[in-house]
Design a protein around this motif. Sequence first.
Motif, PDB file in Angstrom:
ATOM      1  N   ASP A 169      -5.480   4.270  -0.323  1.00 61.69           N
ATOM      2  CA  ASP A 169      -6.722   4.913   0.113  1.00 61.69           C
ATOM      3  C   ASP A 169      -7.155   5.915  -0.953  1.00 61.69           C
ATOM      4  O   ASP A 169      -6.708   7.063  -0.956  1.00 61.69           O
ATOM      5  CB  ASP A 169      -6.499   5.656   1.436  1.00 61.69           C
TER       6      ASP A 169
ATOM      7  N   MET B  15     -12.503  -4.474   5.562  1.00 61.61           N
ATOM      8  CA  MET B  15     -11.466  -4.154   6.544  1.00 61.61           C
ATOM      9  C   MET B  15     -12.060  -4.184   7.949  1.00 61.61           C
ATOM     10  O   MET B  15     -13.146  -3.657   8.181  1.00 61.61           O
ATOM     11  CB  MET B  15     -10.907  -2.757   6.262  1.00 61.61           C
TER      12      MET B  15
ATOM     13  N   LEU C 188       0.846  -1.191   0.000  1.00 58.06           N
ATOM     14  CA  LEU C 188       0.000   0.000   0.000  1.00 58.06           C
ATOM     15  C   LEU C 188       0.876   1.234   0.000  1.00 58.06           C
ATOM     16  O   LEU C 188       2.045   1.187   0.374  1.00 58.06           O
ATOM     17  CB  LEU C 188      -0.976   0.017   1.174  1.00 58.06           C
TER      18      LEU C 188
ATOM     19  N   PHE D 271      -9.134   1.302  -0.370  1.00 60.52           N
ATOM     20  CA  PHE D 271      -9.748   1.115   0.946  1.00 60.52           C
ATOM     21  C   PHE D 271     -10.936   2.058   1.071  1.00 60.52           C
ATOM     22  O   PHE D 271     -10.906   3.058   1.796  1.00 60.52           O
ATOM     23  CB  PHE D 271      -8.717   1.352   2.046  1.00 60.52           C
TER      24      PHE D 271
ATOM     25  N   ASP E 263      -7.195  -3.414   9.654  1.00 64.28           N
ATOM     26  CA  ASP E 263      -6.775  -2.027   9.491  1.00 64.28           C
ATOM     27  C   ASP E 263      -5.289  -1.968   9.869  1.00 64.28           C
ATOM     28  O   ASP E 263      -4.708  -2.943  10.365  1.00 64.28           O
ATOM     29  CB  ASP E 263      -7.630  -1.074  10.350  1.00 64.28           C
ATOM     30  N   TRP E 264      -4.693  -0.816   9.634  1.00 64.42           N
ATOM     31  CA  TRP E 264      -3.243  -0.631   9.839  1.00 64.42           C
ATOM     32  C   TRP E 264      -2.852  -1.045  11.263  1.00 64.42           C
ATOM     33  O   TRP E 264      -3.234  -0.390  12.230  1.00 64.42           O
ATOM     34  CB  TRP E 264      -2.919   0.837   9.589  1.00 64.42           C
TER      35      TRP E 264
ATOM     36  N   TRP F 290      -7.481  13.272   3.211  1.00 58.81           N
ATOM     37  CA  TRP F 290      -7.056  12.113   2.435  1.00 58.81           C
ATOM     38  C   TRP F 290      -7.294  12.240   0.943  1.00 58.81           C
ATOM     39  O   TRP F 290      -7.902  11.389   0.307  1.00 58.81           O
ATOM     40  CB  TRP F 290      -7.715  10.844   2.987  1.00 58.81           C
TER      41      TRP F 290
ATOM     42  N   PHE G  57     -10.649  -0.600  14.113  1.00 61.09           N
ATOM     43  CA  PHE G  57      -9.743  -0.464  15.250  1.00 61.09           C
ATOM     44  C   PHE G  57     -10.431  -0.703  16.595  1.00 61.09           C
ATOM     45  O   PHE G  57      -9.805  -1.129  17.548  1.00 61.09           O
ATOM     46  CB  PHE G  57      -9.188   0.971  15.301  1.00 61.09           C
TER      47      PHE G  57
ATOM     48  N   ARG H 234     -13.604  11.585  11.479  1.00 65.20           N
ATOM     49  CA  ARG H 234     -13.795  10.750  10.296  1.00 65.20           C
ATOM     50  C   ARG H 234     -15.216  10.784   9.745  1.00 65.20           C
ATOM     51  O   ARG H 234     -15.503  10.078   8.789  1.00 65.20           O
ATOM     52  CB  ARG H 234     -13.345   9.320  10.593  1.00 65.20           C
TER      53      ARG H 234
ATOM     54  N   MET I 224      -2.459  -6.005   7.655  1.00 68.42           N
ATOM     55  CA  MET I 224      -1.885  -4.740   7.213  1.00 68.42           C
ATOM     56  C   MET I 224      -0.957  -4.222   8.310  1.00 68.42           C
ATOM     57  O   MET I 224      -1.405  -3.780   9.371  1.00 68.42           O
ATOM     58  CB  MET I 224      -2.992  -3.718   6.939  1.00 68.42           C
TER      59      MET I 224
ATOM     60  N   LYS J 112     -15.370  -0.731   4.803  1.00 72.88           N
ATOM     61  CA  LYS J 112     -14.688  -0.565   6.085  1.00 72.88           C
ATOM     62  C   LYS J 112     -15.479   0.384   6.955  1.00 72.88           C
ATOM     63  O   LYS J 112     -16.322   1.119   6.435  1.00 72.88           O
ATOM     64  CB  LYS J 112     -13.259  -0.042   5.863  1.00 72.88           C
ATOM     65  N   HIS J 113     -15.272   0.435   8.231  1.00 75.10           N
ATOM     66  CA  HIS J 113     -14.418  -0.400   9.058  1.00 75.10           C
ATOM     67  C   HIS J 113     -15.382  -1.280   9.820  1.00 75.10           C
ATOM     68  O   HIS J 113     -16.226  -0.755  10.566  1.00 75.10           O
ATOM     69  CB  HIS J 113     -13.587   0.436  10.005  1.00 75.10           C
TER      70      HIS J 113
ATOM     71  N   GLU K 153      -8.909  11.067   9.924  1.00 75.79           N
ATOM     72  CA  GLU K 153      -8.453  10.167  10.984  1.00 75.79           C
ATOM     73  C   GLU K 153      -7.645  10.902  12.053  1.00 75.79           C
ATOM     74  O   GLU K 153      -6.776  11.718  11.751  1.00 75.79           O
ATOM     75  CB  GLU K 153      -7.601   9.040  10.390  1.00 75.79           C
TER      76      GLU K 153
HETATM   77  C1  NOJ Z   1      -5.941   3.440   8.782  1.00 77.62           C
HETATM   78  C2  NOJ Z   1      -7.347   3.815   8.459  1.00 77.62           C
HETATM   79  O1  NOJ Z   1      -8.182   3.619   9.574  1.00 77.62           O
HETATM   80  C3  NOJ Z   1      -7.927   3.074   7.267  1.00 77.62           C
HETATM   81  O2  NOJ Z   1      -9.162   3.635   6.952  1.00 77.62           O
HETATM   82  C4  NOJ Z   1      -6.988   3.119   6.110  1.00 77.62           C
HETATM   83  O3  NOJ Z   1      -7.558   2.486   4.998  1.00 77.62           O
HETATM   84  C5  NOJ Z   1      -5.669   2.492   6.506  1.00 77.62           C
HETATM   85  N1  NOJ Z   1      -5.101   3.223   7.626  1.00 77.62           N
HETATM   86  C6  NOJ Z   1      -4.675   2.455   5.364  1.00 77.62           C
HETATM   87  O4  NOJ Z   1      -4.181   3.698   5.106  1.00 77.62           O
END
Ligand code: NOJ
Length: 735
Positions: free
Chosen positions: A96, A237, A66, A140, A272-273, A410, A240, A154, A304, A193-194, A475
């Motif tokens: 993203d 995805m 990514l 994503f 997620d990351w 983003w 968190f 967000r 990830m 997501k998420h 974020e």
């Molecule tokens: C964290 C974010 O929560 C998620 O939405 C994103 O796709 C990933 N990082 C990758 O950048």
Amino acid sequence: MKIRNIILGTVMLIAASCAPKNETERKVDELLSRMTLREKVGQMNQLSGGAWLVDQAARGEVGSILNCVDPSEINAVQKAAVEQSRLGIPILVSRDVIHGFRTIFPIPLGQAATFDPAIVEQGARISAIEATASGVRWTFSPMLDVARDPRWGRVAEGSGEDPYLDVQMGVAMVKGYQGADLSDPTAMAACIKHFVGYGAAEGGRDYNSTMISERSLRNTYFPAFKATAEAGAATLMTSFNEIDGIPSTGNRWLLKDVLRDEWGWDGMVVTDWNSAGEMIAHGFSRDLKHSAEQAINAGVDMDMMSYGFIQYVEELVKEGKVSEKEIDRAVRNILKLKFELGLFENPYVDETLSAKVDYAPEHLAAAKQAAVESAILLQNRNNVLPLDKARTILVTGPLADAPYEQMGTWAFDGQKEYTVTPLAALREEYDVIWEPGLEYSRDKDKSSFARVRAAASRADAAVVFVGEEAILSGEAHSLSDLNLQGAQSELIAEVAKAGKPVVVVVMAGRPLTIERDLANCDAMLYSFHPGTMGGPALADLIKGKAVPSGKLPMTFLRDAGQAPFYYNHNNTGRPCNGTETLLEDIPVAAGQTSLGCTSYYLDTGYGPLFPFGYGLSYSSFEYDKPVLEKNVLGCDDVLRVNFTLRNTGKYEATEVAQLYVQDLVGSVVRPVKELKRFQRVSLAPGESRTVTFELPVGELAFWNIDMKYLVEPGDFRLWVAGDSASGDAVEFVVE
Ligand code: NOJ
């Protein structure tokens, strides 16, 4: 009945397991049979970066990358994977791309304000065409988190507070990204997501805990995931957050019981990351090895950036903590996607393509139209807008000429050199006096305010562009104070002192608390962050070449202290009875008594500043009371509602007509209203049209007291109106 269902279910299960394998499944099986455990684990590993990952790709230790969008770097990593690794499995390249790749569309919350799934699908298609031209085949997006608290940064990335709007926008995005066939080189796999409940973070503080009951997960937070999964979203995805103590990345019930067994979805699940690794900080995993074990056993396919899978899976398999069957399941899902995307046949990207595709005129035109439709007119005293007669205007404010900021959160790959700002676009229409007033949204330096006010006196009207810099939402950018930052409110007040018509345009990543600013201006357009073509779109709206049609995808609050606040809440035992006692109504030394209807804040009152679905036009619309074809319906019937909508103003304009329903008595408390349908209706001045909404009664089902998804017979109310707080109720009965 129950027995029949069990037999049917069993027959279907047997049928599914005996179903002949298709070509892709056969290819996956064949490849899988030749893979070592190390190679399998390599596929489950996603890393951030480009050229420096060449060696790992050659060793087969990375399945996806990514954050690399340079076609030559992508090809270099791909070449290592395809030509040097033992099995030549191509890399899946991700990014993203959440509201455009190069051509930036309005932020997703702004796109939701269009109530126009067609334009949202078109935007996603264009995003895919541009991103795939640079070698990105997986985005994503869409973010489907229902969000009811504008303090959460967000909210910018999703469709707002309503589950039904979320479904419509999410499905449109998935269709747009993926196109008709994933193997088309311009198709980009979507990632829903998420999963799940991330938008319900306590107090709007990012990453925070959530307490969501199973029933509200099913009624509110699942629907967009289920609908997009059914629409063919290729990946999902995990989120968190933890729900009731279980982080989503380790939640077997979510990822296996619901997603796979109940919904029958067969796509690929990515964390997620580092959300696997973060289960250690949650106190749910002892260490990285334990987190890998928990994530894989819960149903995760790809990791990830925790590095836990690549480091520990072989040991975990040896120790019997993770079965090779789980690994094969994960790798199957990953390989299947790679085959479906045609990566084995066409792993490389043509390095000359992006130059021909990016910012194509038709992409810019679509972005402009999306920005036009996403702007919401919140106030227009004395029909100040459009400014069709003004010749000289003052343009001021920190967002008037901020090419980077207007792209919003983003917009990683959007280049600000291509942004057209309102200042540039308005110069094409008017004699513009330009005075920035403030340099950026948090700027508190008022030293130029006197000059701005003097300039306003010389102009026919003033347009003040305020809002948020891009970095204030998204974020990890939650806020407790939702007023305009810096000295922006003072700037508006200063301009107002000149006595000329004042138009305020707000470009922001979230609903802000703008009540005091409304008092200091005649008209307000709320455009969220409108993207690359925001300038020309807003100039057309200001000049009257286009008419606003956007509607609020979130409730607008009077004060941040009201959050979370959403239109489709359950009733309390003391709903508003029409009279409000406010702070100033309470006598000094009042007796110690409850004041009646007090399920609200005494200092803000019961209602929001603007309700969900609200938005004005330069024209005006009248709705006749809706007429139902039948007032008594069975569970298998289709409810048909006819209503006449009339354009009573002077402009050709579009109204978003909205259908809301209330289930009056349920086995569990039901929301006071729920959006069930909407339609954009364009009418010439004086024109009226009879519009029909069709709603299968089955769509009134909900997860009831027995956790069954059912329509409960009884009395219902419906409204057809231009927002969630208007309209005359009509009753009907489901037998
Ligand atoms: C964290 C974010 O929560 C998620 O939405 C994103 O796709 C990933 N990082 C990758 O950048």
